[in-house]
Design an enzyme around this catalytic site. Structure first.
Site, mmCIF file in Angstrom:
data_model
loop_
_atom_site.group_PDB
_atom_site.id
_atom_site.type_symbol
_atom_site.label_atom_id
_atom_site.label_comp_id
_atom_site.label_asym_id
_atom_site.label_seq_id
_atom_site.Cartn_x
_atom_site.Cartn_y
_atom_site.Cartn_z
ATOM 1 N N GLU A 98 0.843 -0.988 -0.084
ATOM 2 C CA GLU A 98 0.104 -0.215 -0.028
ATOM 3 C C GLU A 98 0.958 1.300 -0.057
ATOM 4 O O GLU A 98 0.496 2.292 -0.749
ATOM 5 C CB GLU A 98 -0.995 0.100 1.172
ATOM 6 N N ASP A 146 -9.260 5.428 -1.389
ATOM 7 C CA ASP A 146 -8.213 6.132 -2.257
ATOM 8 C C ASP A 146 -9.039 6.664 -3.417
ATOM 9 O O ASP A 146 -10.227 6.784 -3.603
ATOM 10 C CB ASP A 146 -7.249 5.083 -2.591
ATOM 11 N N TYR A 185 -6.540 5.982 4.767
ATOM 12 C CA TYR A 185 -6.703 4.906 3.850
ATOM 13 C C TYR A 185 -5.819 3.690 3.941
ATOM 14 O O TYR A 185 -6.466 2.421 4.058
ATOM 15 C CB TYR A 185 -6.269 5.414 2.369
#
Length: 361
Positions: free
Chosen positions: A49, A150, A132
Site C-alpha cells: 500500500e 483512495d 486509507y
C-alpha cells in the site's frame, strides 16, 4: 435510485445489497494476480500500500518482490540500515514514504513484538499511516469493517451515487468513508475494499470508463444520467512552479563528488550531486567552489535536462567541473566515489538521470 448529491442520504438497502453481491462476485472472477494478494500478511499488505501511493501497479510489482525478498519480515526491515532500505526503494520516488515506513516498522518491532496492530487507534498512530492505509491493512489482513478510501474508490462512489463533491476536499473523503461504512459487508470487508479499488483501476477509470463491463452498472446513477464522463469533480491543481537549477558534476581521477541533501525538504536525506537552485545558481556554485578551495582545471555546462515534481518543475543545467586532484578530506555528508561504483549509492530519479547522461559524455 435517489441521487445522494451533496447530502448525506444513506444508500437504499436494496442498492447496497446489489453492490455487495455483484462486486464481490466480479472480484472473485476477475481480480488481478498480484503478489501481495497471495496471503493476508499485514506486513506485505502494508508495504504494497505504501508503494502503491502515487505509483502504478505495473511499476510496483518488481519493486515489491525485490523488497520482500530482501526484507521478508518486519524484523528484517526494522534491523536494516537506512542506506540499505533507501537503495531497495531507489527508483520508486517519494522517498519520504519509505523513511516513514522504516520508522514505523521499528516502532512495531519494539512496541508490538513485530505484529502489526489490528486496532484503528493504534495503527493510525504509526508514522506514514493515514486513514486509507489503515483501512486497507485492517480490512484485508484482519477482516475489520473499516473503509479504505483512495482515489479509485472516490471515483467509483462519485459515479455510483452521482456525487458532485470535490474529491480533493477532506470533507469529501469523510463523506466517502461514511458511505463505505454503509456499503461494506460484514462478512468480506477486505475483498470488498479491494474490489472497489480494482473496479476503479480497471473498469471505472478516470477517462473512458467501460460501463458495459461494470458489475454495478445497473445501480450506477452516473450511467443512468449519462454523467460518467463528468464525474468525479476535482478542482484543478496549479501547474508546478518552474525553477532554474544547476547540478555540479565535480570529478577528478575518475571519482565524482556526491553529497547528502538536508534532512528536511525535497528529497530529504538522499544522495545527490551538489545542487543549486536559488536566484542565481551559477553564482551560488561559484561560491561553493571557492568555499571548498579546490584547484579547478576546467568548467563547462555539458547537458540540460528537466524533471517534474508535484509542485516544482526543475530546468537543470549540468556543469562538468574537473579538478587537478581529488582532495584528501570531505566534509560531513560528502563523499568522493569512484565512477564505476556510483551505482551502489541510492539516488533519486532526477540524479540517476543526470548521472546516466554524464557517464555517456
Amino acid at each position: 435510485m435517489q441521487s445522494i448529491m451533496n447530502t448525506m442520504v444513506r444508500p437504499e438497502s436494496t442498492i447496497v445489497s446489489t453492490i455487495q453481491t455483484e462486486l464481490l462476485h466480479w472480484y472473485a472472477c476477475y481480480k488481478r494476480d498480484l503478489p501481495w494478494r497471495k496471503d493476508q500478511d499485514p506486513y506485505k499488505i502494508w508495504v504494497s500500500e505504501i508503494m502503491l501511493q502515487q505509483t502504478r501497479v505495473s511499476t510496483v510489482i518488481p519493486y515489491f518482490n525485490r523488497f520482500i525478498e530482501r526484507f521478508p519480515t518486519i524484523t528484517d526491515l526494522a534491523k536494516a540500515s537506512d542506506d540499505d532500505v533507501i537503495k531497495m526503494w531507489e527508483g520508486l520516488g517519494y522517498y519520504s514514504r519509505v523513511r516513514n515506513l522504516h520508522s514505523a516498522v521499528k516502532e512495531v518491532a519494539d512496541q508490538y513484538g513485530g505484529r502489526v496492530p489490528d486496532q484503528v487507534e493504534e495503527i493510525s498512530r504509526l508514522k506514514g499511516i493515514g486513514p486509507y492505509t489503515a483501512g486497507a491493512i485492517l480490512s484485508i489482513a484482519y477482516q475489520k469493517k473499516v473503509p479504505a478510501v483512495d482515489g479509485n474508490v472516490m471515483r467509483v462512489y462519485s459515479r455510483i451515487f452521482a456525487l458532485y463533491d470535490d474529491i480533493a476536499l477532506p470533507a469529501t473523503r469523510k463523506k466517502m468513508e461514511a458511505i463505505g461504512e454503509d456499503v461494506i459487508p460484514e462478512h468480506a470487508p477486505g475483498d470488498f475494499n479491494q474490489a472497489l479499488m480494482e473496479l476503479g483501476a480497471t473498469i471505472c477509470t478516470p477517462t473512458s470508463p467501460q460501463c458495459l463491463f461494470c458489475p454495478v452498472s445497473s445501480v450506477c446513477e452516473a450511467k443512468e444520467q449519462g454523467l460518467q464522463d463528468e464525474l468525479p469533480q476535482k478542482k484543478k491543481t496549479k501547474a508546478p512552479t518552474p525553477v532554474s537549477v544547476r547540478f555540479a558534476w565535480i570529478e577528478s581521477d575518475h571519482s565524482v563528488f556526491v553529497v547528502k541533501r538536508p534532512d528536511k525538504g525535497l528529497l530529504a536525506g538522499m544522495w545527490s550531486l551538489p545542487t543549486f537552485d536559488r536566484e542565481d545558481p551559477s553564482a551560488e556554485l561559484e561560491q561553493y567552489l571557492l568555499a571548498h578551495r579546490w584547484s579547478v582545471r576546467s568548467r563547462e555546462v555539458k547537458a540540460k535536462i528537466d524533471h517534474v515534481f508535484s509542485h516544482r518543475h526543475w530546468f537543470i543545467e549540468i556543469e562538468r567541473i574537473k579538478l587537478d586532484q581529488v582532495p584528501f578530506e570531505c566534509g560531513e555528508n560528502e563523499e568522493w566515489i569512484d565512477l564505476n561504483s556510483i551505482h551502489q549509492k541510492a539516488f533519486p530519479n532526477v540524479y540517476r538521470k543526470a548521472i546516466s547522461v554524464m557517464k555517456k559524455q
